[in-house]
Enzyme design. Structure first.
Site, mmCIF file in Angstrom:
data_model
loop_
_atom_site.group_PDB
_atom_site.id
_atom_site.type_symbol
_atom_site.label_atom_id
_atom_site.label_comp_id
_atom_site.label_asym_id
_atom_site.label_seq_id
_atom_site.Cartn_x
_atom_site.Cartn_y
_atom_site.Cartn_z
ATOM 1 N N HIS A 28 0.852 -1.198 0.000
ATOM 2 C CA HIS A 28 0.000 0.000 0.000
ATOM 3 C C HIS A 28 0.881 1.239 0.000
ATOM 4 C CE1 HIS A 28 1.246 -0.373 4.159
ATOM 5 N NE2 HIS A 28 0.938 0.901 4.330
ATOM 6 N N ASP B 260 0.699 5.046 1.979
ATOM 7 C CA ASP B 260 -0.045 5.641 3.092
ATOM 8 C C ASP B 260 -0.884 6.811 2.560
ATOM 9 O OD1 ASP B 260 1.195 3.793 4.721
ATOM 10 O OD2 ASP B 260 2.572 5.221 5.653
ATOM 11 N N HIS C 90 4.833 0.160 -0.060
ATOM 12 C CA HIS C 90 5.560 -0.642 0.927
ATOM 13 C C HIS C 90 4.636 -1.708 1.517
ATOM 14 C CE1 HIS C 90 3.649 2.736 3.016
ATOM 15 N NE2 HIS C 90 3.632 2.011 4.111
HETATM 16 C C1 OGA Z 1 1.573 0.751 8.056
HETATM 17 C C2 OGA Z 1 2.873 0.202 7.618
HETATM 18 C C3 OGA Z 1 4.947 -0.904 8.122
HETATM 19 C C4 OGA Z 1 5.706 -1.468 9.259
HETATM 20 O O1 OGA Z 1 1.136 0.401 9.164
HETATM 21 O O2 OGA Z 1 1.005 1.562 7.290
HETATM 22 O O3 OGA Z 1 3.207 0.385 6.484
HETATM 23 O O4 OGA Z 1 6.936 -1.471 9.189
HETATM 24 N N1 OGA Z 1 3.653 -0.471 8.507
HETATM 25 O O5 OGA Z 1 5.108 -1.945 10.219
HETATM 26 NI NI NI Z 2 2.168 2.072 5.607
#
Ligand code: OGA
Ligand code: NI
Length: 334
Positions: free
Chosen positions: A220, A222, A276
């Site tokens: 996704h 953010d 990511h």
């Molecule tokens: C999120 C995310 C990544 C992580 O919660 O949006 O991308 O390293 N987390 O936990």
């Molecule tokens: Ni994220």
């Protein structure tokens, strides 16, 4: 109690070699198949004690090329980060029924509270992760009902971290602004100024018998403006670069900065929101503490007028943040 929290499922799965089918990703997503091994990608690490001009250039370049970078010498004391992590871990280690007191209300669309899944996934798949969301700033936006009362120092630790984090966020907005050739205050003004909301999330990824098949948080970008994240020492964050997935190196006490959708939009695409995801681990619990810096719901955001013109037509629509969120969570075109 119905078993729906991943933490409870993990306890049941501990001595097995399998995980429930809804956690098994398709082959196009399984980390064992889709991660580049043997090559650690060096995401930019920016030392904030360098000359400001160099920092601005480094932040602008990292924002444009990667959408993700780590910052060191950011001014948040180790102890403040350590306390934030300790109280979060203590909360997740409470008995299940104590955590459920903070569960997201079943009705309504509150993002805040203790919960398991964020948005519906295709084919009903699930991520190997539980979470807790609550706003930490500004005071008028805080709902203390979602802040754990146990451990007793939870509130103090979160307040101390938030105060330090705000100073870093203000600097990042200034540098991103200068990097676009704007005055230092313009990006922060475009994202809502002092009404900007800080949404804390704790991700709790229990040990998983088949980390090769499952994902924590699926791929996704953010929705936020910026996301500032500290992880615990267990690696798991992955970034998509040049069409491949790579592990992001863990640097103790660094802050991981994600460019979110709103910064991509206001910069008219100069800065890129980073794609990511996170993986899980066989024997250890991974945790992470992202703080999403979000415009207030009614705030309208689009490409900054100074950045668009005949040669640079707007690539994104201007809309209220709450409408952006609604469309993203429901997988509607923006
Ligand atoms: C999120 C995310 C990544 C992580 O919660 O949006 O991308 O390293 N987390 O936990
Ligand atoms: Ni994220």
């Amino acid at each position: 109690m119905e078993v729906e929290r991943v933490q409870a499922i993990a306890i049941l799965s501990k001595f097995m070699d399998t995980i429930p089918a809804e956690f098994i990703r398709s082959e196009t997503e399984q980390p064992a198949i889709t991660t580049v091994r043997g090559k650690v990608l060096e995401v930019p690490v920016i030392d904030l004690l360098r000359d400001e001009e160099e920092v601005v250039a480094a932040v602008a370049a990292a924002g444009a090329e990667w959408g993700l970078f780590q910052v060191v010498n950011h001014g948040i004391p180790e102890e403040v980060i350590g306390n934030l992590q300790r109280v979060g871990k203590e909360f997740f280690e409470l008995p299940q029924e104590e955590k459920e007191v903070y569960a997201k209300p079943k009705e309504g669309k509150s993002m805040e509270g203790y919960g398991t899944k964020l948005q519906k996934e295709v084919e009903g798949k699930k991520g190997w992760v539980d979470h807790l969301f609550h706003k930490v700033w500004p005071p008028s936006a805080i709902n203390y009902q979602f802040w754990p009362k146990n451990p007793p120092s939870y509130r103090e630790a979160n307040e101390a971290y938030t105060e330090k984090l705000r100073a870093v966020a203000d600097k990042l907005f200034k540098w991103l602004s200068l990097g676009l050739g704007l005055d230092g205050h313009e990006v922060k003004a475009a994202v809502g100024g002092d009404d900007l909301e800080y949404m804390m999330k704790i991700n709790y990824y229990p040990p998983c018998p088949r980390p090769d098949l499952a994902l924590g948080v699926v791929a996704h970008t953010d929705m936020s403006t910026l996301t500032l994240l500290v992880p615990n020492e267990v690696p798991g964050l992955q970034v998509f670069k040049d069409d491949r997935w790579y592990d992001v190196k863990y640097i103790p006490n660094a802050l991981i900065v994600h460019i979110g959708d709103q910064i991509e939009i206001l910069s008219n695409g100069k800065y890129k929101a980073v794609l990511h995801r996170s993986t899980v681990s066989k024997d250890t619990t991974r945790m992470s503490w992202p703080v999403f810096l979000e415009p207030p719901p009614e705030h309208e955001l689009g490409p900054i007028p100074k950045l668009i013109g005949d040669k640079n037509p707007p690539k994104y629509k201007t809309k209220k943040y709450k409408d952006y969120v609604y469309r993203k969570l429901n997988k509607l075109p923006q």
